[in-house]
Design a protein around this motif. Sequence first.
Motif, PDB file in Angstrom:
ATOM      1  N   UNK A  20      41.568  37.184  38.355  1.00 46.88           N
ATOM      2  CA  UNK A  20      40.840  36.008  37.883  1.00 46.88           C
ATOM      3  C   UNK A  20      41.619  34.739  38.181  1.00 46.88           C
ATOM      4  N   UNK A  21      40.891  33.685  38.454  1.00 49.21           N
ATOM      5  CA  UNK A  21      41.512  32.374  38.573  1.00 49.21           C
ATOM      6  C   UNK A  21      41.822  31.865  37.159  1.00 49.21           C
ATOM      7  N   UNK A  22      42.878  31.050  37.040  1.00 56.12           N
ATOM      8  CA  UNK A  22      43.264  30.536  35.722  1.00 56.12           C
ATOM      9  C   UNK A  22      42.078  29.782  35.091  1.00 56.12           C
ATOM     10  N   UNK A  26      40.009  35.228  31.451  1.00 52.71           N
ATOM     11  CA  UNK A  26      40.631  36.553  31.383  1.00 52.71           C
ATOM     12  C   UNK A  26      41.137  36.877  29.972  1.00 52.71           C
ATOM     13  N   UNK A  27      41.867  35.939  29.388  1.00 53.34           N
ATOM     14  CA  UNK A  27      42.444  36.186  28.055  1.00 53.34           C
ATOM     15  C   UNK A  27      41.347  36.426  27.025  1.00 53.34           C
ATOM     16  N   UNK A  28      40.332  35.591  27.095  1.00 54.22           N
ATOM     17  CA  UNK A  28      39.224  35.707  26.151  1.00 54.22           C
ATOM     18  C   UNK A  28      38.524  37.058  26.322  1.00 54.22           C
ATOM     19  N   UNK A  29      38.290  37.454  27.561  1.00 56.84           N
ATOM     20  CA  UNK A  29      37.583  38.706  27.811  1.00 56.84           C
ATOM     21  C   UNK A  29      38.392  39.906  27.321  1.00 56.84           C
ATOM     22  N   UNK A  30      39.680  39.929  27.639  1.00 58.68           N
ATOM     23  CA  UNK A  30      40.516  41.064  27.219  1.00 58.68           C
ATOM     24  C   UNK A  30      40.561  41.149  25.691  1.00 58.68           C
ATOM     25  N   UNK A 116      36.683  41.613  39.090  1.00 54.69           N
ATOM     26  CA  UNK A 116      36.843  40.295  39.681  1.00 54.69           C
ATOM     27  C   UNK A 116      36.086  39.324  38.786  1.00 54.69           C
ATOM     28  N   UNK A 117      36.857  38.581  38.004  1.00 54.46           N
ATOM     29  CA  UNK A 117      36.280  37.715  36.985  1.00 54.46           C
ATOM     30  C   UNK A 117      36.125  36.307  37.551  1.00 54.46           C
ATOM     31  N   UNK A 118      34.890  35.795  37.525  1.00 47.95           N
ATOM     32  CA  UNK A 118      34.607  34.504  38.162  1.00 47.95           C
ATOM     33  C   UNK A 118      33.804  33.628  37.199  1.00 47.95           C
ATOM     34  N   UNK A 119      34.198  32.389  37.110  1.00 46.34           N
ATOM     35  CA  UNK A 119      33.509  31.417  36.263  1.00 46.34           C
ATOM     36  C   UNK A 119      32.118  31.128  36.849  1.00 46.34           C
ATOM     37  N   UNK A 120      31.096  31.207  35.998  1.00 43.62           N
ATOM     38  CA  UNK A 120      29.708  31.071  36.450  1.00 43.62           C
ATOM     39  C   UNK A 120      29.359  29.633  36.857  1.00 43.62           C
ATOM     40  N   UNK A 146      30.695  37.820  36.249  1.00 45.15           N
ATOM     41  CA  UNK A 146      30.409  36.392  36.272  1.00 45.15           C
ATOM     42  C   UNK A 146      30.420  35.920  34.821  1.00 45.15           C
ATOM     43  N   UNK A 147      31.466  35.166  34.480  1.00 45.34           N
ATOM     44  CA  UNK A 147      31.718  34.824  33.076  1.00 45.34           C
ATOM     45  C   UNK A 147      31.230  33.412  32.746  1.00 45.34           C
TER      46      UNK A 147
END
Length: 330
Positions: A20-22, A26-30, A116-120, A146-147
């Motif tokens: 994930x890009x900063x 990521x932190x929130x999802x985990x 692969x976590x990506x900002x929507x 897609x978060x």
Amino acid sequence: MARSRIVVPPSHLRNVAIIAHVDHGKTTLVDKLVYQSGLYRNEELDKLAGGQHGLIMDSNDLERERGITILAKNCAVAYQAADGETYRINLIDTPGHADFGGEVERVLNMASGTLLLVDAYEGPMPQTRFVLQKSLDRGLKPIVVVNKVDRPDSRPQEVVNEVFDLLVDLDAPDDVLDFQVIFASARDGWATADLANPSSNLVPLFEAIVGHVPPPDKADRAREPLQFQVTSLDYSEFVGRIAIGRVHAGVIKKRQRVAVIDHLGEVTRKNVVQLLAFEGLERVEVDEVAAGDLCAVVGMEPIEIGDTIADADEPHALPHTRVDEPTLHM
Ligand code: GDP
């Protein structure tokens, strides 16, 4: 920090690296995955985890148990899936940027798949390209998450197309281009495979991980310390007692010095005199047998059913009572 050890068969392990890009969440999802996995625990899990809450394994535990250095944060969650089975999901953090110390490679070597976590709203950022490329080089297939789809300015479908273009650019194979997409609001704790069909929790993401990330492959398990459990015995007047069972982890080799652990936990050292693999109805002599395969071992007398043949330096017994169910300590 709560510490627990969740023991599951290798088939029920999912090692997934998060790319994930900063600031993409990521932190929130985990956090939410850990929290919600706690909500889906069942009694059996409580027992396995020693009744502790959180089901988090700290990175020091992982370091010790796998014998490698992990700089990143990692955690494990237990999840009882729709199929009724309990899975252990190891969430592996990856560095958010290129590095030259081999850390990305080491971390990815533990994984069998990626999120692969990506900002929507922002879409894929160039900084994650390096790590993504490395993961593709290792044959790891991403699940695209897609978060932040709760954001009013989000543009999830366009972002999916941008991820597709990025993967084409990175020369990803066709099966990767056919990636699974999960839309999520990590902040609000939900995910869905279909935006027209919202959900109130992260179950669709858990199910995607269980269904799309393969269990650790034989090559991964073969790198671990040997564990072989005796499930039956045979006898030959020439060689005596023969231990038959499955290699759960590591590799067993002819002439290898091994530890035999009996039901009381007593350890004795023996040498493998002969190894026989099964081929059709025949037994054939072989030099080594790796994790996942069955074989017969000569030279272990007076071995009993349920005993574990283990690495001589790192002897860890498999649970003695669960002879028919392969288990792996991690
Ligand atoms: P990381 O740098 O990838 O670990 O990202 P964080 O989890 O720290 O999140 C970065 C920011 O995005 C924080 O302000 C979060 O509250 C916010 N955020 C994370 N997930 C979501 C989401 O699903 N929706 C919205 N609207 N904001 C989110």
